[in-house]
Design a protein around this motif. Structure first.
Motif, PDB file in Angstrom:
ATOM      1  N   PHE A  26       3.412  -8.033  -2.695  1.00 28.76           N
ATOM      2  CA  PHE A  26       4.124  -6.941  -2.032  1.00 28.76           C
ATOM      3  C   PHE A  26       3.888  -5.690  -2.861  1.00 28.76           C
ATOM      4  O   PHE A  26       4.081  -5.706  -4.073  1.00 28.76           O
ATOM      5  CB  PHE A  26       5.623  -7.233  -1.951  1.00 28.76           C
ATOM      6  N   VAL A  27       3.471  -4.614  -2.225  1.00 29.33           N
ATOM      7  CA  VAL A  27       3.257  -3.343  -2.911  1.00 29.33           C
ATOM      8  C   VAL A  27       4.453  -2.459  -2.589  1.00 29.33           C
ATOM      9  O   VAL A  27       4.701  -2.128  -1.431  1.00 29.33           O
ATOM     10  CB  VAL A  27       1.944  -2.668  -2.468  1.00 29.33           C
ATOM     11  N   LEU A  28       5.208  -2.116  -3.631  1.00 30.79           N
ATOM     12  CA  LEU A  28       6.410  -1.296  -3.487  1.00 30.79           C
ATOM     13  C   LEU A  28       6.112   0.099  -4.018  1.00 30.79           C
ATOM     14  O   LEU A  28       5.774   0.256  -5.194  1.00 30.79           O
ATOM     15  CB  LEU A  28       7.574  -1.916  -4.265  1.00 30.79           C
ATOM     16  N   HIS A  29       6.236   1.100  -3.173  1.00 33.37           N
ATOM     17  CA  HIS A  29       5.952   2.479  -3.573  1.00 33.37           C
ATOM     18  C   HIS A  29       7.230   3.155  -4.066  1.00 33.37           C
ATOM     19  O   HIS A  29       8.333   2.829  -3.636  1.00 33.37           O
ATOM     20  CB  HIS A  29       5.375   3.264  -2.393  1.00 33.37           C
ATOM     21  N   ASP A  30       7.061   4.090  -4.968  1.00 34.40           N
ATOM     22  CA  ASP A  30       8.156   4.883  -5.538  1.00 34.40           C
ATOM     23  C   ASP A  30       9.198   4.019  -6.242  1.00 34.40           C
ATOM     24  O   ASP A  30      10.399   4.258  -6.123  1.00 34.40           O
ATOM     25  CB  ASP A  30       8.816   5.763  -4.464  1.00 34.40           C
ATOM     26  N   GLU A  31       8.747   3.011  -6.971  1.00 32.64           N
ATOM     27  CA  GLU A  31       9.641   2.161  -7.762  1.00 32.64           C
ATOM     28  C   GLU A  31       9.091   2.029  -9.173  1.00 32.64           C
ATOM     29  O   GLU A  31       7.945   2.350  -9.436  1.00 32.64           O
ATOM     30  CB  GLU A  31       9.797   0.778  -7.112  1.00 32.64           C
ATOM     31  N   ASP A  32       9.951   1.524 -10.077  1.00 34.46           N
ATOM     32  CA  ASP A  32       9.543   1.391 -11.475  1.00 34.46           C
ATOM     33  C   ASP A  32      10.050   0.077 -12.059  1.00 34.46           C
ATOM     34  O   ASP A  32      10.496  -0.807 -11.332  1.00 34.46           O
ATOM     35  CB  ASP A  32      10.026   2.593 -12.292  1.00 34.46           C
ATOM     36  N   HIS A  33      10.007  -0.037 -13.393  1.00 30.61           N
ATOM     37  CA  HIS A  33      10.397  -1.270 -14.071  1.00 30.61           C
ATOM     38  C   HIS A  33      11.861  -1.641 -13.827  1.00 30.61           C
ATOM     39  O   HIS A  33      12.198  -2.820 -13.804  1.00 30.61           O
ATOM     40  CB  HIS A  33      10.166  -1.152 -15.579  1.00 30.61           C
ATOM     41  N   THR A  34      12.730  -0.663 -13.668  1.00 29.98           N
ATOM     42  CA  THR A  34      14.150  -0.963 -13.459  1.00 29.98           C
ATOM     43  C   THR A  34      14.327  -1.842 -12.232  1.00 29.98           C
ATOM     44  O   THR A  34      14.967  -2.890 -12.283  1.00 29.98           O
ATOM     45  CB  THR A  34      14.964   0.335 -13.298  1.00 29.98           C
TER      46      THR A  34
END
Length: 101
Positions: A26-34
């Protein structure tokens, strides 16, 4: 005349040709490690999940590749949805406790 802003998808599913639905990225855009690490933790609590991990493609991109592999014929989308729901529940609980104080 208003400019049309190109909206990129928030979520993409990538599945290799010839594989069934038990191993998906799954490619999640506008997300980070949190978000990535929290969601990975929630999904790994599911005993049907054989592997769950994520990587950030590059420090200058806010995109996560999130990989799930299941066992027992369960589609990878199921623990993904369940993990998102459980994470939302935990966040809602923390928020409600925080607002009480």
């Amino acid at each position: 005349m208003a400019e049309e802003v190109e909206r990129k998808p928030v979520l993409e599913m990538v599945q290799a040709d010839g594989t069934d639905g038990n191993c998906v990225t799954f490619v999640l855009h506008d997300e980070d490690h949190t978000f990535g690490n929290s969601l990975r933790y929630m999904i790994m609590k599911n005993s049907e999940v054989e592997f769950c991990g994520y990587s950030i493609t590059h420090p200058s991109e806010s995109k996560i590749n999130f990989r799930i592999q299941t066992r027992g014929g369960i589609l990878a989308i199921e623990p993904f949805r369940r993990g998102l729901t459980e994470l939302m529940d935990v966040c809602q609980h923390v928020l409600s406790k925080f607002e009480v104080r």
